[in-house]
Design a protein around this motif. Sequence first.
Motif, PDB file in Angstrom:
ATOM      1  N   ILE A 276     -41.735 -24.460  23.410  1.00 13.88           N
ATOM      2  CA  ILE A 276     -41.740 -25.887  23.726  1.00 13.88           C
ATOM      3  C   ILE A 276     -43.169 -26.393  23.545  1.00 13.88           C
ATOM      4  CG2 ILE A 276     -41.391 -27.603  25.540  1.00 13.88           C
ATOM      5  CD1 ILE A 276     -38.802 -26.413  24.729  1.00 13.88           C
ATOM      6  N   ASP A 277     -43.337 -27.529  22.895  1.00 15.38           N
ATOM      7  CA  ASP A 277     -44.677 -28.013  22.538  1.00 15.38           C
ATOM      8  C   ASP A 277     -44.975 -29.350  23.224  1.00 15.38           C
ATOM      9  OD1 ASP A 277     -47.117 -28.181  21.359  1.00 15.38           O
ATOM     10  OD2 ASP A 277     -46.387 -28.609  19.338  1.00 15.38           O
ATOM     11  N   VAL A 278     -45.290 -29.306  24.523  1.00 16.78           N
ATOM     12  CA  VAL A 278     -45.608 -30.512  25.291  1.00 16.78           C
ATOM     13  C   VAL A 278     -47.089 -30.860  25.100  1.00 16.78           C
ATOM     14  CG1 VAL A 278     -45.731 -31.565  27.577  1.00 16.78           C
ATOM     15  CG2 VAL A 278     -43.856 -30.003  27.027  1.00 16.78           C
ATOM     16  N   ASP A 279     -47.363 -32.099  24.709  1.00 16.56           N
ATOM     17  CA  ASP A 279     -48.741 -32.572  24.552  1.00 16.56           C
ATOM     18  C   ASP A 279     -49.152 -33.269  25.848  1.00 16.56           C
ATOM     19  OD1 ASP A 279     -51.168 -33.711  23.865  1.00 16.56           O
ATOM     20  OD2 ASP A 279     -50.512 -34.313  21.856  1.00 16.56           O
ATOM     21  N   GLY A 280     -49.703 -32.481  26.779  1.00 15.41           N
ATOM     22  CA  GLY A 280     -50.080 -33.025  28.085  1.00 15.41           C
ATOM     23  C   GLY A 280     -51.157 -34.078  27.996  1.00 15.41           C
ATOM     24  N   ALA A 281     -52.120 -33.884  27.086  1.00 15.63           N
ATOM     25  CA  ALA A 281     -53.204 -34.859  26.942  1.00 15.63           C
ATOM     26  C   ALA A 281     -52.661 -36.209  26.483  1.00 15.63           C
ATOM     27  CB  ALA A 281     -54.246 -34.344  25.957  1.00 15.63           C
ATOM     28  N   GLU A 282     -51.719 -36.193  25.547  1.00 17.38           N
ATOM     29  CA  GLU A 282     -51.121 -37.449  25.076  1.00 17.38           C
ATOM     30  C   GLU A 282     -50.305 -38.108  26.190  1.00 17.38           C
ATOM     31  OE1 GLU A 282     -50.284 -40.632  22.668  1.00 17.38           O
ATOM     32  OE2 GLU A 282     -51.797 -39.056  22.479  1.00 17.38           O
ATOM     33  N   LEU A 283     -49.647 -37.305  27.002  1.00 14.57           N
ATOM     34  CA  LEU A 283     -48.892 -37.844  28.129  1.00 14.57           C
ATOM     35  C   LEU A 283     -49.834 -38.559  29.094  1.00 14.57           C
ATOM     36  CD1 LEU A 283     -46.207 -38.077  29.650  1.00 14.57           C
ATOM     37  CD2 LEU A 283     -46.656 -35.812  30.641  1.00 14.57           C
ATOM     38  N   GLY A 284     -50.993 -37.944  29.363  1.00 16.13           N
ATOM     39  CA  GLY A 284     -51.981 -38.578  30.234  1.00 16.13           C
ATOM     40  C   GLY A 284     -52.528 -39.860  29.649  1.00 16.13           C
ATOM     41  N   ARG A 285     -52.782 -39.863  28.338  1.00 13.32           N
ATOM     42  CA  ARG A 285     -53.290 -41.067  27.669  1.00 13.32           C
ATOM     43  C   ARG A 285     -52.266 -42.199  27.741  1.00 13.32           C
ATOM     44  NH1 ARG A 285     -57.715 -41.084  24.401  1.00 13.32           N
ATOM     45  NH2 ARG A 285     -56.869 -42.970  23.439  1.00 13.32           N
ATOM     46  N   GLU A 286     -51.007 -41.874  27.488  1.00 14.54           N
ATOM     47  CA  GLU A 286     -49.960 -42.900  27.524  1.00 14.54           C
ATOM     48  C   GLU A 286     -49.836 -43.503  28.916  1.00 14.54           C
ATOM     49  OE1 GLU A 286     -47.922 -44.218  25.214  1.00 14.54           O
ATOM     50  OE2 GLU A 286     -48.879 -43.121  23.590  1.00 14.54           O
ATOM     51  N   ALA A 287     -49.889 -42.649  29.938  1.00 10.50           N
ATOM     52  CA  ALA A 287     -49.776 -43.140  31.310  1.00 10.50           C
ATOM     53  C   ALA A 287     -50.956 -44.047  31.654  1.00 10.50           C
ATOM     54  CB  ALA A 287     -49.705 -41.964  32.283  1.00 10.50           C
ATOM     55  N   ALA A 288     -52.169 -43.628  31.274  1.00  6.25           N
ATOM     56  CA  ALA A 288     -53.352 -44.445  31.551  1.00  6.25           C
ATOM     57  C   ALA A 288     -53.300 -45.753  30.775  1.00  6.25           C
ATOM     58  CB  ALA A 288     -54.613 -43.662  31.194  1.00  6.25           C
ATOM     59  N   ASP A 289     -52.800 -45.704  29.549  1.00  8.30           N
ATOM     60  CA  ASP A 289     -52.690 -46.916  28.742  1.00  8.30           C
ATOM     61  C   ASP A 289     -51.745 -47.924  29.398  1.00  8.30           C
ATOM     62  OD1 ASP A 289     -53.406 -48.139  26.092  1.00  8.30           O
ATOM     63  OD2 ASP A 289     -51.244 -48.155  25.881  1.00  8.30           O
ATOM     64  N   LEU A 290     -50.635 -47.439  29.905  1.00 10.44           N
ATOM     65  CA  LEU A 290     -49.697 -48.310  30.614  1.00 10.44           C
ATOM     66  C   LEU A 290     -50.350 -48.916  31.851  1.00 10.44           C
ATOM     67  CD1 LEU A 290     -46.449 -46.150  30.389  1.00 10.44           C
ATOM     68  CD2 LEU A 290     -46.713 -48.455  29.475  1.00 10.44           C
ATOM     69  N   LEU A 291     -51.119 -48.091  32.568  1.00  9.91           N
ATOM     70  CA  LEU A 291     -51.773 -48.582  33.780  1.00  9.91           C
ATOM     71  C   LEU A 291     -52.809 -49.646  33.459  1.00  9.91           C
ATOM     72  CD1 LEU A 291     -52.203 -48.442  36.820  1.00  9.91           C
ATOM     73  CD2 LEU A 291     -53.882 -46.619  36.426  1.00  9.91           C
ATOM     74  N   LEU A 292     -53.606 -49.441  32.419  1.00 10.09           N
ATOM     75  CA  LEU A 292     -54.643 -50.405  32.061  1.00 10.09           C
ATOM     76  C   LEU A 292     -54.035 -51.759  31.731  1.00 10.09           C
ATOM     77  CD1 LEU A 292     -56.948 -48.151  29.855  1.00 10.09           C
ATOM     78  CD2 LEU A 292     -57.309 -48.869  32.216  1.00 10.09           C
ATOM     79  N   ALA A 293     -52.897 -51.745  31.061  1.00 11.39           N
ATOM     80  CA  ALA A 293     -52.227 -53.001  30.728  1.00 11.39           C
ATOM     81  C   ALA A 293     -51.773 -53.728  31.986  1.00 11.39           C
ATOM     82  CB  ALA A 293     -51.031 -52.738  29.816  1.00 11.39           C
ATOM     83  N   ARG A 294     -51.315 -52.974  32.972  1.00 11.66           N
ATOM     84  CA  ARG A 294     -50.832 -53.592  34.199  1.00 11.66           C
ATOM     85  C   ARG A 294     -51.988 -54.115  35.042  1.00 11.66           C
ATOM     86  NH1 ARG A 294     -45.643 -52.586  34.047  1.00 11.66           N
ATOM     87  NH2 ARG A 294     -45.225 -53.396  36.121  1.00 11.66           N
ATOM     88  N   ILE A 295     -53.110 -53.432  35.006  1.00 14.20           N
ATOM     89  CA  ILE A 295     -54.289 -53.900  35.741  1.00 14.20           C
ATOM     90  C   ILE A 295     -54.822 -55.186  35.134  1.00 14.20           C
ATOM     91  CG2 ILE A 295     -56.705 -53.367  36.268  1.00 14.20           C
ATOM     92  CD1 ILE A 295     -55.880 -50.434  36.556  1.00 14.20           C
ATOM     93  N   ALA A 296     -54.796 -55.258  33.803  1.00 20.53           N
ATOM     94  CA  ALA A 296     -55.354 -56.422  33.104  1.00 20.53           C
ATOM     95  C   ALA A 296     -54.430 -57.633  33.152  1.00 20.53           C
ATOM     96  CB  ALA A 296     -55.640 -56.055  31.652  1.00 20.53           C
ATOM     97  N   ALA A 297     -53.163 -57.436  33.484  1.00 24.41           N
ATOM     98  CA  ALA A 297     -52.199 -58.537  33.471  1.00 24.41           C
ATOM     99  C   ALA A 297     -52.502 -59.561  34.560  1.00 24.41           C
ATOM    100  CB  ALA A 297     -50.783 -57.999  33.643  1.00 24.41           C
ATOM    101  N   ASP A 298     -52.140 -60.780  34.299  1.00 27.33           N
ATOM    102  CA  ASP A 298     -52.282 -61.855  35.278  1.00 27.33           C
ATOM    103  C   ASP A 298     -51.356 -61.558  36.467  1.00 27.33           C
ATOM    104  OD1 ASP A 298     -52.200 -64.209  36.776  1.00 27.33           O
ATOM    105  OD2 ASP A 298     -52.308 -65.499  35.004  1.00 27.33           O
TER     106      ASP A 298
END
Length: 325
Positions: A276-298
């Motif tokens: 099984i080839d789980v890319d943990g680093a990419e999972l962390g990046r995606e989660a942080a990217d989602l969070l940054l968008a929510r922080i920046a939202a009005d």
Amino acid sequence: MPTLADVAALAAVSKATASRALSREELVAPETAARVRAAAKQLGFVPNRAARQLARGRTGIVALVVPTLDNSFFTPIIGGAQARAGEADLQLTVAVHPLDSPDAPGAFTRLASQVDGFVVVAPRGPDDVVRAAGELKPTVLVDREIEGMTSAVADTATAFGFLVSRLVDDGHERIVYVGGPAGSWQDRQRTAAVTSAASGRAELTVLGPHPSTFAAGVAVAPSVRDSGATAVVPYATAIGLGLMFALAAEPAGRPVTVSSERMVVESLAMRGVPAIDVDGAELGREAADLLLARIAADPRHPLPAERRRLPVPVRWPDTAEPVDA
């Protein structure tokens, strides 16, 4: 060292205007913002990151919460999230909390006053407890989905189902799935997927729950042998390694294929072992990217909950390239 006051004097504006031009330039006229930026560049002034964030009503810090530091699966997730946060000029801090009791949100209340948002790994906490913690600040779940909450998930369930299906295609008539910790959301998804894949095609034995540890793999080895299985799909790499160790220590008997993760298979030069080839680093990046968008939202127009599922490829022994599950 040049100060904000020096920049303001050179640009012929007040210190307050200079601060707004460098932190929230949309609040000043475009020509004023350009003049302040030019003055800052000429003087070599570097705005303080913390001051910029405070000017926006933020701390400039996000927290990644994990239930334990003993599970190596979390390490690349932390690394990926930290890299993405750094790109946004934010600091990532790691906090340990299992979120498994009704009083858990109390600890989060204290932490919430010090951060702008949470990336939360809570595989076993009750939905209502996790949801209550997530209401304190913008929050993104990792490797778990709860209705109404934003999440990023590695779709290991689909990969596990594909793995069992291929094992059956390769002639394995008896297969064991060694389950993970009690209450784990991912374990429920994986159990359902492997059960469906084996249904009507092979005899599947589900053993568990088990903690994600090497010792658990060693302990379950006798049950695997007693099942008569020729292939095993373990919930976690640590369980699989313990099982491999215990089986190798037994007198030569029926060979058993134990799936693992790509790094282990390649490092140990294993042959005939699917990975099984789980890319943990990419999972962390995606989660942080989602969070940054929510922080920046009005805050007056919050973003709707979003779910991202990252595909998880399976590397089969007879193929050089990963196979999409």
